[in-house]
Design a protein around this motif. Structure first.
Motif, PDB file in Angstrom:
ATOM      1  N   TYR A   6      23.494 -32.124  11.317  1.00  0.00           N
ATOM      2  CA  TYR A   6      24.292 -31.004  10.814  1.00  0.00           C
ATOM      3  C   TYR A   6      23.741 -30.505   9.481  1.00  0.00           C
ATOM      4  O   TYR A   6      23.603 -29.300   9.273  1.00  0.00           O
ATOM      5  N   ASN A   7      23.395 -31.416   8.582  1.00  0.00           N
ATOM      6  CA  ASN A   7      22.841 -31.034   7.277  1.00  0.00           C
ATOM      7  C   ASN A   7      21.493 -30.335   7.422  1.00  0.00           C
ATOM      8  O   ASN A   7      21.206 -29.378   6.706  1.00  0.00           O
ATOM      9  N   GLU A   8      20.660 -30.814   8.346  1.00  0.00           N
ATOM     10  CA  GLU A   8      19.366 -30.181   8.575  1.00  0.00           C
ATOM     11  C   GLU A   8      19.546 -28.755   9.107  1.00  0.00           C
ATOM     12  O   GLU A   8      18.870 -27.834   8.653  1.00  0.00           O
ATOM     13  N   LEU A   9      20.453 -28.589  10.052  1.00  0.00           N
ATOM     14  CA  LEU A   9      20.725 -27.253  10.582  1.00  0.00           C
ATOM     15  C   LEU A   9      21.274 -26.329   9.506  1.00  0.00           C
ATOM     16  O   LEU A   9      20.912 -25.154   9.435  1.00  0.00           O
ATOM     17  N   ASP A  10      22.129 -26.868   8.670  1.00  0.00           N
ATOM     18  CA  ASP A  10      22.692 -26.074   7.586  1.00  0.00           C
ATOM     19  C   ASP A  10      21.593 -25.604   6.637  1.00  0.00           C
ATOM     20  O   ASP A  10      21.572 -24.445   6.220  1.00  0.00           O
ATOM     21  N   GLN A  11      20.667 -26.481   6.315  1.00  0.00           N
ATOM     22  CA  GLN A  11      19.553 -26.112   5.435  1.00  0.00           C
ATOM     23  C   GLN A  11      18.664 -25.054   6.086  1.00  0.00           C
ATOM     24  O   GLN A  11      18.227 -24.103   5.425  1.00  0.00           O
ATOM     25  N   ILE A  12      18.399 -25.210   7.352  1.00  0.00           N
ATOM     26  CA  ILE A  12      17.588 -24.226   8.076  1.00  0.00           C
ATOM     27  C   ILE A  12      18.294 -22.873   8.080  1.00  0.00           C
ATOM     28  O   ILE A  12      17.669 -21.837   7.842  1.00  0.00           O
ATOM     29  N   TYR A  13      19.586 -22.896   8.329  1.00  0.00           N
ATOM     30  CA  TYR A  13      20.353 -21.639   8.333  1.00  0.00           C
ATOM     31  C   TYR A  13      20.275 -20.965   6.966  1.00  0.00           C
ATOM     32  O   TYR A  13      19.986 -19.774   6.871  1.00  0.00           O
ATOM     33  N   ARG A  14      20.530 -21.701   5.936  1.00  0.00           N
ATOM     34  CA  ARG A  14      20.512 -21.131   4.582  1.00  0.00           C
ATOM     35  C   ARG A  14      19.125 -20.584   4.209  1.00  0.00           C
ATOM     36  O   ARG A  14      19.013 -19.602   3.497  1.00  0.00           O
ATOM     37  N   ARG A  15      18.100 -21.213   4.714  1.00  0.00           N
ATOM     38  CA  ARG A  15      16.743 -20.792   4.366  1.00  0.00           C
ATOM     39  C   ARG A  15      16.290 -19.553   5.143  1.00  0.00           C
ATOM     40  O   ARG A  15      15.584 -18.708   4.603  1.00  0.00           O
ATOM     41  N   TYR A  16      16.690 -19.431   6.405  1.00  0.00           N
ATOM     42  CA  TYR A  16      16.121 -18.394   7.262  1.00  0.00           C
ATOM     43  C   TYR A  16      17.086 -17.307   7.716  1.00  0.00           C
ATOM     44  O   TYR A  16      16.633 -16.289   8.265  1.00  0.00           O
ATOM     45  N   ALA A  17      18.363 -17.456   7.525  1.00  0.00           N
ATOM     46  CA  ALA A  17      19.325 -16.472   8.055  1.00  0.00           C
ATOM     47  C   ALA A  17      19.105 -15.078   7.483  1.00  0.00           C
ATOM     48  O   ALA A  17      19.139 -14.088   8.222  1.00  0.00           O
ATOM     49  N   GLU A  18      18.861 -14.978   6.198  1.00  0.00           N
ATOM     50  CA  GLU A  18      18.700 -13.657   5.580  1.00  0.00           C
ATOM     51  C   GLU A  18      17.457 -12.948   6.121  1.00  0.00           C
ATOM     52  O   GLU A  18      17.503 -11.767   6.474  1.00  0.00           O
ATOM     53  N   GLY A  19      16.350 -13.652   6.221  1.00  0.00           N
ATOM     54  CA  GLY A  19      15.129 -13.061   6.759  1.00  0.00           C
ATOM     55  C   GLY A  19      15.299 -12.625   8.212  1.00  0.00           C
ATOM     56  O   GLY A  19      14.830 -11.556   8.613  1.00  0.00           O
ATOM     57  N   LEU A  20      15.981 -13.452   8.997  1.00  0.00           N
ATOM     58  CA  LEU A  20      16.249 -13.094  10.385  1.00  0.00           C
ATOM     59  C   LEU A  20      17.143 -11.857  10.468  1.00  0.00           C
ATOM     60  O   LEU A  20      16.942 -10.991  11.318  1.00  0.00           O
ATOM     61  N   TYR A  21      18.122 -11.794   9.578  1.00  0.00           N
ATOM     62  CA  TYR A  21      19.021 -10.629   9.559  1.00  0.00           C
ATOM     63  C   TYR A  21      18.215  -9.347   9.335  1.00  0.00           C
ATOM     64  O   TYR A  21      18.371  -8.369  10.068  1.00  0.00           O
ATOM     65  N   TYR A  22      17.329  -9.349   8.338  1.00  0.00           N
ATOM     66  CA  TYR A  22      16.554  -8.142   8.050  1.00  0.00           C
ATOM     67  C   TYR A  22      15.568  -7.821   9.173  1.00  0.00           C
ATOM     68  O   TYR A  22      15.312  -6.651   9.462  1.00  0.00           O
ATOM     69  N   TYR A  23      15.024  -8.839   9.811  1.00  0.00           N
ATOM     70  CA  TYR A  23      14.145  -8.623  10.958  1.00  0.00           C
ATOM     71  C   TYR A  23      14.922  -7.947  12.087  1.00  0.00           C
ATOM     72  O   TYR A  23      14.490  -6.940  12.654  1.00  0.00           O
ATOM     73  N   LEU A  24      16.090  -8.485  12.392  1.00  0.00           N
ATOM     74  CA  LEU A  24      16.904  -7.929  13.478  1.00  0.00           C
ATOM     75  C   LEU A  24      17.465  -6.558  13.105  1.00  0.00           C
ATOM     76  O   LEU A  24      17.616  -5.693  13.968  1.00  0.00           O
ATOM     77  N   LEU A  25      17.755  -6.364  11.833  1.00  0.00           N
ATOM     78  CA  LEU A  25      18.196  -5.041  11.378  1.00  0.00           C
ATOM     79  C   LEU A  25      17.073  -4.032  11.574  1.00  0.00           C
ATOM     80  O   LEU A  25      17.301  -2.897  11.994  1.00  0.00           O
ATOM     81  N   HIS A  26      15.865  -4.460  11.299  1.00  0.00           N
ATOM     82  CA  HIS A  26      14.701  -3.597  11.491  1.00  0.00           C
ATOM     83  C   HIS A  26      14.551  -3.198  12.960  1.00  0.00           C
ATOM     84  O   HIS A  26      14.216  -2.060  13.271  1.00  0.00           O
ATOM     85  N   LEU A  27      14.815  -4.122  13.860  1.00  0.00           N
ATOM     86  CA  LEU A  27      14.704  -3.833  15.283  1.00  0.00           C
ATOM     87  C   LEU A  27      15.876  -2.997  15.794  1.00  0.00           C
ATOM     88  O   LEU A  27      15.685  -2.075  16.575  1.00  0.00           O
ATOM     89  N   SER A  28      17.072  -3.319  15.360  1.00  0.00           N
ATOM     90  CA  SER A  28      18.269  -2.705  15.951  1.00  0.00           C
ATOM     91  C   SER A  28      18.827  -1.521  15.170  1.00  0.00           C
ATOM     92  O   SER A  28      19.560  -0.719  15.727  1.00  0.00           O
ATOM     93  N   SER A  29      18.544  -1.440  13.886  1.00  0.00           N
ATOM     94  CA  SER A  29      19.088  -0.387  13.006  1.00  0.00           C
ATOM     95  C   SER A  29      20.610  -0.429  12.912  1.00  0.00           C
ATOM     96  O   SER A  29      21.232   0.580  12.629  1.00  0.00           O
ATOM     97  N   SER A  30      21.186  -1.569  13.163  1.00  0.00           N
ATOM     98  CA  SER A  30      22.640  -1.711  13.097  1.00  0.00           C
ATOM     99  C   SER A  30      22.993  -3.007  12.357  1.00  0.00           C
ATOM    100  O   SER A  30      22.730  -4.097  12.868  1.00  0.00           O
ATOM    101  N   PRO A  31      23.604  -2.882  11.167  1.00  0.00           N
ATOM    102  CA  PRO A  31      23.976  -4.094  10.420  1.00  0.00           C
ATOM    103  C   PRO A  31      24.913  -5.022  11.190  1.00  0.00           C
ATOM    104  O   PRO A  31      24.716  -6.235  11.199  1.00  0.00           O
ATOM    105  N   SER A  32      25.905  -4.457  11.864  1.00  0.00           N
ATOM    106  CA  SER A  32      26.855  -5.317  12.575  1.00  0.00           C
ATOM    107  C   SER A  32      26.191  -6.026  13.751  1.00  0.00           C
ATOM    108  O   SER A  32      26.427  -7.215  13.987  1.00  0.00           O
ATOM    109  N   LEU A  33      25.354  -5.311  14.487  1.00  0.00           N
ATOM    110  CA  LEU A  33      24.646  -5.938  15.598  1.00  0.00           C
ATOM    111  C   LEU A  33      23.689  -7.009  15.086  1.00  0.00           C
ATOM    112  O   LEU A  33      23.569  -8.081  15.677  1.00  0.00           O
TER     113      LEU A  33
END
Length: 169
Positions: A6-33
């Motif tokens: 659980y701690n390892e997953l939490d660290q991975i999430y904290r490290r990569y979630a923001e970058g993934l969000y911007y990548y997916l925002l770039h693809l979808s052009s929708s913040p909520s999606l």
């Protein structure tokens, strides 16, 4: 799931979630999606942890995110979903309004040109130019050979230049 996992997953999430969000925002052009797709990405990553072969985490997560986006796109395409762009105005505290307007127009033009590219071209340009992925990381994230990465990136950049020339007229 034990506490260490659980701690390892939490660290991975904290490290990569923001970058993934911007990548997916770039693809979808929708913040909520994009937010939904980040959640789905980590859900799928958690489920497939048993198949994770201790490769690099970042490309592995981006591969899952890309597949999640493609699945969502296909699902919505079936229902003839037409995406709309959610644009929120941001006021810059720096520079003059004229400079800010030109900058904003250039960014908007770039985003619109990128949206005209096929998904694989948008993805490879984003991973290389925005996310700073190495060719090796792109290979892993997109399931391509080194040669395919170089050729696809070259073609994507070339296509983008062509579209930009037509755009400016």
């Amino acid at each position: 799931m034990d506490r260490q996992s659980y701690n390892e997953l939490d660290q991975i999430y904290r490290r990569y979630a923001e970058g993934l969000y911007y990548y997916l925002l770039h693809l979808s052009s929708s913040p909520s999606l994009s937010e939904e797709l980040v959640q789905e990405t980590f859900y799928r990553a958690t489920i497939s942890l048993s198949r994770f072969k201790h490769q690099e985490v970042k490309p592995w997560l981006y591969k899952i995110a890309r597949n999640t986006y493609i699945d969502e796109w296909r699902r919505r395409k079936r229902w003839k979903w037409v995406p709309f762009f959610e644009r929120k105005e941001m006021v810059s505290p720096y520079g003059t309004p004229e400079v800010e307007m030109v900058h904003k127009e250039n960014i908007q033009e770039l985003e619109e040109i990128l949206q005209l590219l096929p998904e694989n071209y948008r993805t490879i340009i984003y991973l290389r130019e925005y996310a700073g992925f190495s060719y090796e990381d792109i290979q892993e994230a997109m399931d391509l050979s080194e040669g395919q990465v170089k050729i696809t990136l070259f073609r994507a950049r070339k296509r983008m230049k062509e579209l930009s020339k037509r755009w400016r007229g």
